[in-house]
Design a protein around this motif. Structure first.
Motif, PDB file in Angstrom:
ATOM      1  N   SER A  73      -5.223  -0.807   8.052  1.00  0.00           N
ATOM      2  CA  SER A  73      -4.518  -1.953   7.479  1.00  0.00           C
ATOM      3  C   SER A  73      -3.649  -2.646   8.521  1.00  0.00           C
ATOM      4  O   SER A  73      -3.560  -3.875   8.556  1.00  0.00           O
ATOM      5  CB  SER A  73      -3.670  -1.516   6.281  1.00  0.00           C
ATOM      6  OG  SER A  73      -2.578  -0.707   6.687  1.00  0.00           O
TER       7      SER A  73
ATOM      8  N   ASP B 279      -5.786  -4.594  10.974  1.00  0.00           N
ATOM      9  CA  ASP B 279      -6.277  -5.832  10.358  1.00  0.00           C
ATOM     10  C   ASP B 279      -5.186  -6.887  10.217  1.00  0.00           C
ATOM     11  O   ASP B 279      -5.480  -8.069  10.029  1.00  0.00           O
ATOM     12  CB  ASP B 279      -6.854  -5.535   8.967  1.00  0.00           C
ATOM     13  CG  ASP B 279      -8.162  -4.753   9.023  1.00  0.00           C
ATOM     14  OD1 ASP B 279      -8.812  -4.761  10.087  1.00  0.00           O
ATOM     15  OD2 ASP B 279      -8.516  -4.120   8.006  1.00  0.00           O
ATOM     16  N   ASP B 280      -3.924  -6.471  10.287  1.00  0.00           N
ATOM     17  CA  ASP B 280      -2.781  -7.373  10.153  1.00  0.00           C
ATOM     18  C   ASP B 280      -2.498  -8.012  11.516  1.00  0.00           C
ATOM     19  O   ASP B 280      -1.957  -7.371  12.421  1.00  0.00           O
ATOM     20  CB  ASP B 280      -1.560  -6.593   9.670  1.00  0.00           C
ATOM     21  CG  ASP B 280      -0.349  -7.470   9.416  1.00  0.00           C
ATOM     22  OD1 ASP B 280      -0.327  -8.628   9.894  1.00  0.00           O
ATOM     23  OD2 ASP B 280       0.598  -6.999   8.751  1.00  0.00           O
TER      24      ASP B 280
ATOM     25  N   GLU C 286      -6.278   4.936   6.613  1.00  0.00           N
ATOM     26  CA  GLU C 286      -6.043   3.698   5.864  1.00  0.00           C
ATOM     27  C   GLU C 286      -4.855   2.933   6.432  1.00  0.00           C
ATOM     28  O   GLU C 286      -4.864   1.702   6.504  1.00  0.00           O
ATOM     29  CB  GLU C 286      -5.817   4.020   4.382  1.00  0.00           C
ATOM     30  CG  GLU C 286      -7.032   4.596   3.673  1.00  0.00           C
ATOM     31  CD  GLU C 286      -8.212   3.635   3.651  1.00  0.00           C
ATOM     32  OE1 GLU C 286      -7.988   2.406   3.697  1.00  0.00           O
ATOM     33  OE2 GLU C 286      -9.362   4.111   3.609  1.00  0.00           O
TER      34      GLU C 286
ATOM     35  N   MET D 270       0.839  -1.190   0.000  1.00  0.00           N
ATOM     36  CA  MET D 270       0.000   0.000   0.000  1.00  0.00           C
ATOM     37  C   MET D 270       0.883   1.253   0.000  1.00  0.00           C
ATOM     38  O   MET D 270       1.690   1.449   0.893  1.00  0.00           O
ATOM     39  CB  MET D 270      -0.884   0.006   1.246  1.00  0.00           C
ATOM     40  CG  MET D 270      -1.807   1.198   1.333  1.00  0.00           C
ATOM     41  SD  MET D 270      -2.752   1.203   2.884  1.00  0.00           S
ATOM     42  CE  MET D 270      -3.611  -0.347   2.736  1.00  0.00           C
TER      43      MET D 270
END
Length: 258
Positions: free
Chosen positions: A42, A45-46, A38, A1
């Motif tokens: 991210s 969520d990791d 963002e 990303m």
């Protein structure tokens, strides 16, 4: 990303977000707030990431404030929407993140910069850091949670004085006020943050997430923090981490949380 305004580095179970607008002293604009949202999302969520550290690029500023040029001509309605959207996307979002967030304040943290640091779960600072909420000099008030979080952290009287005078405090004063947990020379700041993060990674991420929820509940209107604590304490008993932690204790070994 790939994002224009932030850099993300992963070191085993620790991630470092660096706000990368040194030419603007890392000031927050809409694009940077969106990038940060963002980036945090991210990393949360990791599941390999257990702690997030956020800092600013360069040696002068963590975040020197908001990008005033973006809202200088806003109407009342526009201003309200700006605050609401910013709190939703970044400041409240970070405060309620299940992954622990440490702010490594490496210089000026003013206005939205201090509000971002205060939204993190706790703060460490370099000895050159300067912090304040100077919004009243612009004819406006802190709009990203500053009036609420500053009084929670340093007390009502000190928050009133800091906001009304628009004055900056140095790192040692911030330490005395309880606004930051530790102060070290700038060259040692990230190592300190990483060292604290490494201690956190050894513990149960599931339990830490539930603890964050319970601690935050104490500051929410209409929410009984004790009831949230009881609920989350009970829920912990149904997790694999609880089984591993208690088994390791009884077997006199270190827990290996997955």
């Amino acid at each position: 990303m790939k994002m224009e305004n932030i850099l993300i580095e992963k070191l085993d179970n620790i991630a470092i977000i660096t706000i990368n607008r040194p030419e603007k002293l890392n000031a927050l604009n809409k694009a940077t707030i969106l990038d940060l949202h963002e980036g945090f999302k991210s990393l949360d969520d990791d599941k390999s990431i257990k702690v997030i550290i956020i800092t600013g690029s360069g040696e002068k500023a963590f975040v020197a404030g908001a990008d005033i040029s973006e809202f200088a001509h806003f109407s009342e309605e526009d201003g309200g929407k700006l605050a609401a959207k910013g709190q939703e996307l970044l400041f409240d979002f970070v405060q309620n993140l299940s992954t622990p967030v440490i702010a490594a304040v490496n210089g000026f943290a003013l206005g939205g910069g201090l509000e971002l640091a205060m939204a993190c779960h706790f703060r460490v600072a370099s000895d050159n850091a300067r912090m304040g909420l100077p919004e009243v000099t612009l004819g406006v008030i802190p709009g990203y949670g500053g009036t609420q979080r500053l009084s929670q952290l340093v007390g009502k009287g000190r928050a009133m004085e800091m906001i009304m005078t628009a004055g900056m405090i140095d790192a040692q004063t911030a330490l005395n006020y309880g606004l930051v947990n530790h102060v070290v020379p700038q060259a040692e700041l990230l190592d300190l943050a990483k060292g604290i993060a490494a201690k956190i990674t050894k513990n149960s991420s599931t339990a830490i997430s539930k603890a964050i929820q319970a601690i935050n509940a104490n500051f929410e209107d209409g929410v009984n923090g004790y009831e949230v604590e009881i609920k989350n304490f009970g829920a912990s008993f149904g997790t694999e981490d609880f089984k591993e932690g208690t088994t390791a204790f009884l077997e006199k070994r270190k827990a290996d949380f997955k």
